[in-house]
Write an enzyme that holds these catalytic residues in place. Sequence first.
Site, PDB file in Angstrom:
ATOM      1  N   GLY A   9       1.151  -1.281   0.181  1.00  0.00           N
ATOM      2  CA  GLY A   9      -0.110  -0.130  -0.035  1.00  0.00           C
ATOM      3  C   GLY A   9       0.715   1.195   0.082  1.00  0.00           C
ATOM      4  O   GLY A   9       0.401   2.542   0.577  1.00  0.00           O
ATOM      5  N   LYS A  75       6.073  22.323 -10.549  1.00  0.00           N
ATOM      6  CA  LYS A  75       7.472  21.286 -10.755  1.00  0.00           C
ATOM      7  C   LYS A  75       7.726  21.870 -12.323  1.00  0.00           C
ATOM      8  O   LYS A  75       7.141  21.329 -12.776  1.00  0.00           O
ATOM      9  CB  LYS A  75       7.917  19.696  -9.916  1.00  0.00           C
ATOM     10  CG  LYS A  75       9.691  19.594 -10.934  1.00  0.00           C
ATOM     11  CD  LYS A  75       9.482  18.269 -10.768  1.00  0.00           C
ATOM     12  CE  LYS A  75      10.257  18.165 -11.498  1.00  0.00           C
ATOM     13  NZ  LYS A  75      11.051  16.187 -11.147  1.00  0.00           N
TER      14      LYS A  75
END
Length: 500
Positions: A9, A75
């Site tokens: 997970g 970014k």
Amino acid sequence: MNRIVIVGGGTSGWMSAAALARFLDLSRWQVTLIESDEIGTIGVGEATIPMVRNFNQALGIDEAEFMAATQASYKLGINFEGWGGFDQAYIHAFGLVGRGLGLLPFQHYWLRGRAEGLAGPLGDYVLNAAAAHAGRFAHVERAPDSPLPPMPYAYHLDATLYARYLRGYAEKGGVVRREGRIVEVQRHGESGDVAVLRLADGGELAGDLFVDCSGFRSLLLGEALGVGYEDWGQWLACDRAVAVPTARTDPLVPYTRSVAQRAGWRWRIPLQHRTGNGHVFCSNLMSEDEATRLLLDQVDGQVLAEPRVIRFRSGRRTRFWDRNVVAIGLASGFIEPLESTAIHLVQTAISRLLDFLPNGPVAAADRDGFNRLALFEIEKIRDFVILHYAANGRNGEPFWDHKRTMELPQPLAERIAMFRASGRIVREHDELFDVPGWVQVMIGQGIDPQGWHPLADQLSIEQLGGFLDTVKDAYARDAARMPSHADFIARYCPAGAPDA
Ligand SMILES: Cc1cc2nc3c(=O)[nH]c(=O)nc-3n(C[C@H](O)[C@H](O)[C@H](O)COP(=O)(O)OP(=O)(O)OC[C@H]3O[C@@H](n4cnc5c(N)ncnc54)[C@H](O)[C@@H]3O)c2cc1C
């Protein structure tokens, strides 16, 4: 073939779960994800590349909501500091370099312009670089009649919050989460396929297809099926990272920083609520204590947690899909994080898994096809990352001197030779990094072509100077009109204070 079990997970497990929830009819397929709170996730992986937006869009995720939920910032590229030389920096920005004219990519005009004394640094001709240096951001799509390119971007995000966000998405879509530690993997006696996972609490989980997202341990593919690991340490020698979060400092820059260090490099990833920092280094040449000290000496902002050391080896599993197990994420291999490509590899592996989803027992031809495509993709990215080391200009430091003289993979050596000779880069098939990426890194790190395409000589000196100036001025003007990165985020996707 309708029970899919995802093991793990972390980012790759929950990305896989979210995509399966989006694209499979979960009244016909049963998708279960098992993760262990006791083991936890790797907790790094906070810089992405623009293709992550395709993933989010395919899932129908709202950008502003996603950014607020993951404390994300924008970014526009990576600023490489000290790679091409001790006091030198360049940006590998997303998007186009300059703009093509006629048949030629821009670098040929720029190379001739530089030789004629007409051209400035390459970054002056890249919209993303201009905006990044100015600390600005806006959503720029290409207007139909505009000569300006779009401005592709990616995200810096909090890895833990990202997994949590995707978990919410996947569970809402019908994926069942199971918490527990797998202690045994049982296989079919005849086929050798994985059949059942036994858990520490005595529970069992059976499946038809297993997606191994168990991280570096590669619990199913590596451990249970014994698929080997090809180590790329001869080229990518960094094998440790120390990571530490610090308080946010302003200005909030819209790019990742990658600063070369004596035996590796360090990253700085600005998020809304904090800054992520890390030092990637070669343990043969530097101890963990020294690497930690070096990092702490250089971070800005208050240190928010104990530094954490992470060990890794760049390389890949010799098969990505074996029997009924497909590995995605760190379980399938890892290229050190210099170009932030791991989450992208997760995304493309998921899309390949969907392409090759079996409709009955797994066919060997499908598995082979998946593995062939995955291998091509990861080797091309590996070569791009190796280029940064091979073309360094840090003379006199043993780590870097060795990197400069190491023997390169043949395709990379040929690519560098071609660029040196003629300024040409040929993109192969659909490899991830395109001409602008290769050109920026090669020029940025001092690989100087001896020539350029002859058609670039067809412009007069005046035409060439005019063309170069037009591009540069337009990008500088465009960048100056954008809001600051911090203002844009504050208006569009503010995250607020993090949960305790
Ligand atoms: C130093 C470093 C920096 C990085 N930076 C970037 C970056 O900037 N950009 C980028 O794209 N990528 C980056 N990466 C890669 C990125 O972190 C990973 O690709 C991403 O987090 C996915 O990890 P994962 O989900 O495959 O593994 P993990 O996060 O390790 O998750 C593994 C999961 O498997 C579970 N698990 C393991 N064993 C068992 C068991 N026995 N029973 C039950 N569950 C089990 C764990 O509990 C966990 O949930 C970086 C990696 C490193 C090492």
